[in-house]
Design a protein around this motif. Sequence first.
Motif, PDB file in Angstrom:
ATOM      1  N   MET A 241       0.852  -1.199   0.000  1.00 56.08           N
ATOM      2  CA  MET A 241       0.000   0.000   0.000  1.00 56.08           C
ATOM      3  C   MET A 241       0.882   1.242   0.000  1.00 56.08           C
ATOM      4  N   LYS A 242       0.762   2.080  -1.054  1.00 50.11           N
ATOM      5  CA  LYS A 242       1.625   3.239  -1.195  1.00 50.11           C
ATOM      6  C   LYS A 242       1.142   4.429  -0.377  1.00 50.11           C
ATOM      7  N   ALA A 243      -0.161   4.481  -0.108  1.00 52.72           N
ATOM      8  CA  ALA A 243      -0.707   5.627   0.615  1.00 52.72           C
ATOM      9  C   ALA A 243      -1.371   5.157   1.897  1.00 52.72           C
ATOM     10  N   GLY A 244      -1.440   6.071   2.861  1.00 52.98           N
ATOM     11  CA  GLY A 244      -2.029   5.713   4.145  1.00 52.98           C
ATOM     12  C   GLY A 244      -0.956   5.322   5.145  1.00 52.98           C
ATOM     13  N   VAL A 245      -1.330   4.467   6.083  1.00 54.62           N
ATOM     14  CA  VAL A 245      -0.404   4.046   7.139  1.00 54.62           C
ATOM     15  C   VAL A 245      -0.317   2.527   7.130  1.00 54.62           C
ATOM     16  N   ARG A 246       0.898   2.025   7.161  1.00 55.83           N
ATOM     17  CA  ARG A 246       1.111   0.578   7.232  1.00 55.83           C
ATOM     18  C   ARG A 246       1.956   0.264   8.464  1.00 55.83           C
ATOM     19  N   ILE A 247       1.453  -0.616   9.293  1.00 56.79           N
ATOM     20  CA  ILE A 247       2.135  -1.030  10.519  1.00 56.79           C
ATOM     21  C   ILE A 247       2.558  -2.481  10.337  1.00 56.79           C
ATOM     22  N   GLU A 248       3.844  -2.741  10.454  1.00 52.92           N
ATOM     23  CA  GLU A 248       4.358  -4.074  10.166  1.00 52.92           C
ATOM     24  C   GLU A 248       5.074  -4.665  11.375  1.00 52.92           C
ATOM     25  N   GLU A 249       4.491  -5.721  11.916  1.00 45.76           N
ATOM     26  CA  GLU A 249       5.130  -6.563  12.933  1.00 45.76           C
ATOM     27  C   GLU A 249       5.657  -5.762  14.125  1.00 45.76           C
ATOM     28  N   ILE A 250       4.835  -4.853  14.625  1.00 46.11           N
ATOM     29  CA  ILE A 250       5.263  -4.014  15.752  1.00 46.11           C
ATOM     30  C   ILE A 250       5.150  -4.796  17.064  1.00 46.11           C
ATOM     31  N   SER A 251       6.236  -4.817  17.817  1.00 43.71           N
ATOM     32  CA  SER A 251       6.256  -5.434  19.149  1.00 43.71           C
ATOM     33  C   SER A 251       6.845  -4.437  20.136  1.00 43.71           C
ATOM     34  N   MET A 252       6.299  -4.438  21.363  1.00 42.13           N
ATOM     35  CA  MET A 252       6.759  -3.493  22.383  1.00 42.13           C
ATOM     36  C   MET A 252       6.529  -4.076  23.758  1.00 42.13           C
ATOM     37  N   SER A 253       7.526  -3.922  24.633  1.00 42.57           N
ATOM     38  CA  SER A 253       7.406  -4.383  26.015  1.00 42.57           C
ATOM     39  C   SER A 253       7.799  -3.262  26.962  1.00 42.57           C
ATOM     40  N   TYR A 254       7.171  -3.265  28.145  1.00 35.26           N
ATOM     41  CA  TYR A 254       7.545  -2.362  29.231  1.00 35.26           C
ATOM     42  C   TYR A 254       7.906  -3.203  30.435  1.00 35.26           C
ATOM     43  N   GLY A 255       9.113  -2.982  30.982  1.00 30.83           N
ATOM     44  CA  GLY A 255       9.505  -3.684  32.193  1.00 30.83           C
ATOM     45  C   GLY A 255       9.328  -5.188  32.124  1.00 30.83           C
ATOM     46  N   GLY A 256       9.580  -5.758  30.961  1.00 26.88           N
ATOM     47  CA  GLY A 256       9.458  -7.201  30.808  1.00 26.88           C
ATOM     48  C   GLY A 256       8.061  -7.684  30.478  1.00 26.88           C
ATOM     49  N   SER A 257       7.069  -6.795  30.461  1.00 30.52           N
ATOM     50  CA  SER A 257       5.698  -7.185  30.133  1.00 30.52           C
ATOM     51  C   SER A 257       5.398  -6.849  28.671  1.00 30.52           C
ATOM     52  N   ARG A 258       4.891  -7.816  27.939  1.00 30.54           N
ATOM     53  CA  ARG A 258       4.537  -7.585  26.548  1.00 30.54           C
ATOM     54  C   ARG A 258       3.280  -6.729  26.464  1.00 30.54           C
ATOM     55  N   ILE A 259       3.356  -5.661  25.681  1.00 29.15           N
ATOM     56  CA  ILE A 259       2.197  -4.813  25.444  1.00 29.15           C
ATOM     57  C   ILE A 259       1.672  -5.043  24.033  1.00 29.15           C
ATOM     58  N   LEU A 260       2.576  -5.034  23.068  1.00 26.43           N
ATOM     59  CA  LEU A 260       2.229  -5.289  21.673  1.00 26.43           C
ATOM     60  C   LEU A 260       3.104  -6.425  21.154  1.00 26.43           C
ATOM     61  N   ASP A 261       2.513  -7.323  20.400  1.00 24.43           N
ATOM     62  CA  ASP A 261       3.268  -8.466  19.893  1.00 24.43           C
ATOM     63  C   ASP A 261       2.909  -8.708  18.426  1.00 24.43           C
ATOM     64  N   SER A 262       3.830  -8.314  17.552  1.00 26.46           N
ATOM     65  CA  SER A 262       3.697  -8.567  16.107  1.00 26.46           C
ATOM     66  C   SER A 262       2.395  -8.015  15.533  1.00 26.46           C
ATOM     67  N   VAL A 263       2.110  -6.753  15.830  1.00 25.10           N
ATOM     68  CA  VAL A 263       0.894  -6.106  15.321  1.00 25.10           C
ATOM     69  C   VAL A 263       1.146  -5.590  13.903  1.00 25.10           C
ATOM     70  N   SER A 264       0.278  -5.971  12.980  1.00 23.74           N
ATOM     71  CA  SER A 264       0.353  -5.506  11.594  1.00 23.74           C
ATOM     72  C   SER A 264      -1.028  -4.998  11.173  1.00 23.74           C
ATOM     73  N   LEU A 265      -1.063  -3.791  10.603  1.00 20.73           N
ATOM     74  CA  LEU A 265      -2.314  -3.187  10.145  1.00 20.73           C
ATOM     75  C   LEU A 265      -2.052  -2.368   8.887  1.00 20.73           C
ATOM     76  N   SER A 266      -3.039  -2.309   8.001  1.00 23.45           N
ATOM     77  CA  SER A 266      -3.005  -1.426   6.839  1.00 23.45           C
ATOM     78  C   SER A 266      -4.195  -0.481   6.940  1.00 23.45           C
TER      79      SER A 266
END
Length: 262
Positions: free
Chosen positions: A1-26
């Motif tokens: 997708m050339k236009a808009g927002v593409r989120i690919e495999e986003i992962s994020m942790s705080y203090g050892g706790s997983r908040i986001l795990d492999s989030v992908s959205l178009s």
Amino acid sequence: MKAGVRIEEISMSYGGSRILDSVSLSIRKGSVVTMVGPNGCGKTTLLKIINRLLKPDRGQVYVDGRPVTSMPAHQLARIVGYVPQGHKTSFPFTVREVVVTGRMPYIPAFSSPRRNDLEKADQVLELTGIDRLADRAYTRISGGERQLVMIARALVQEPAVLLLDEPTSYLDFKNQVQTLKMIGEISRARGVTVIMTLHDPNHALMFSDDVVLLRRLCSVGDANVVASGLPHSVMTPENIRAAYGVEVETVEVRGRRLLMPL
């Protein structure tokens, strides 16, 4: 997708706790997309990652086909507008002065706002219905009015993408509805891609082109995204149960579907 927002495999942790795990959205350019889900499911974290306020552990975000990590800060500020949940200042700037600060990405260093910048500020003050507050001190207006000022400040940036974290916070019922209608009208008129978080599932149903329903990660193998897509296909009793752990039923009122807790 050339236009808009593409989120690919986003992962994020705080203090050892997983908040986001492999989030992908178009997310389609010019659409209004609402993220809903329980507290702690990563909605605000994801908005901050899109705006590069947080660096994810893994993954990438693309805006109009370009990774946000490759953009200089001033260029990203021209493309992405962000309104956080709360904003406070102890300096008695006027509402107009606060809104004009949204033009900073266009104003050269050590320069003052030009006539064009002031005119654009007045235009968005009128657009958001707060022009009557232009000369009032920002510190002397209500929390709901401040929220509208922050939306105006983001709009004066003329962004391609507008990120709104709980834009109806502090607003009374009438202003909640008016603000959500206004956001949709601005998106359609200006082709702005809007990504916002809301707490009320019924507002997501009524005022979104698409909905992303998230849940908290509780065990290995969980996925953040329960469902994404058209509001009526996402906001079903089964999906609400999976995200929130509560039972609801759908009712039709004058052709509109609403969710009612059982």
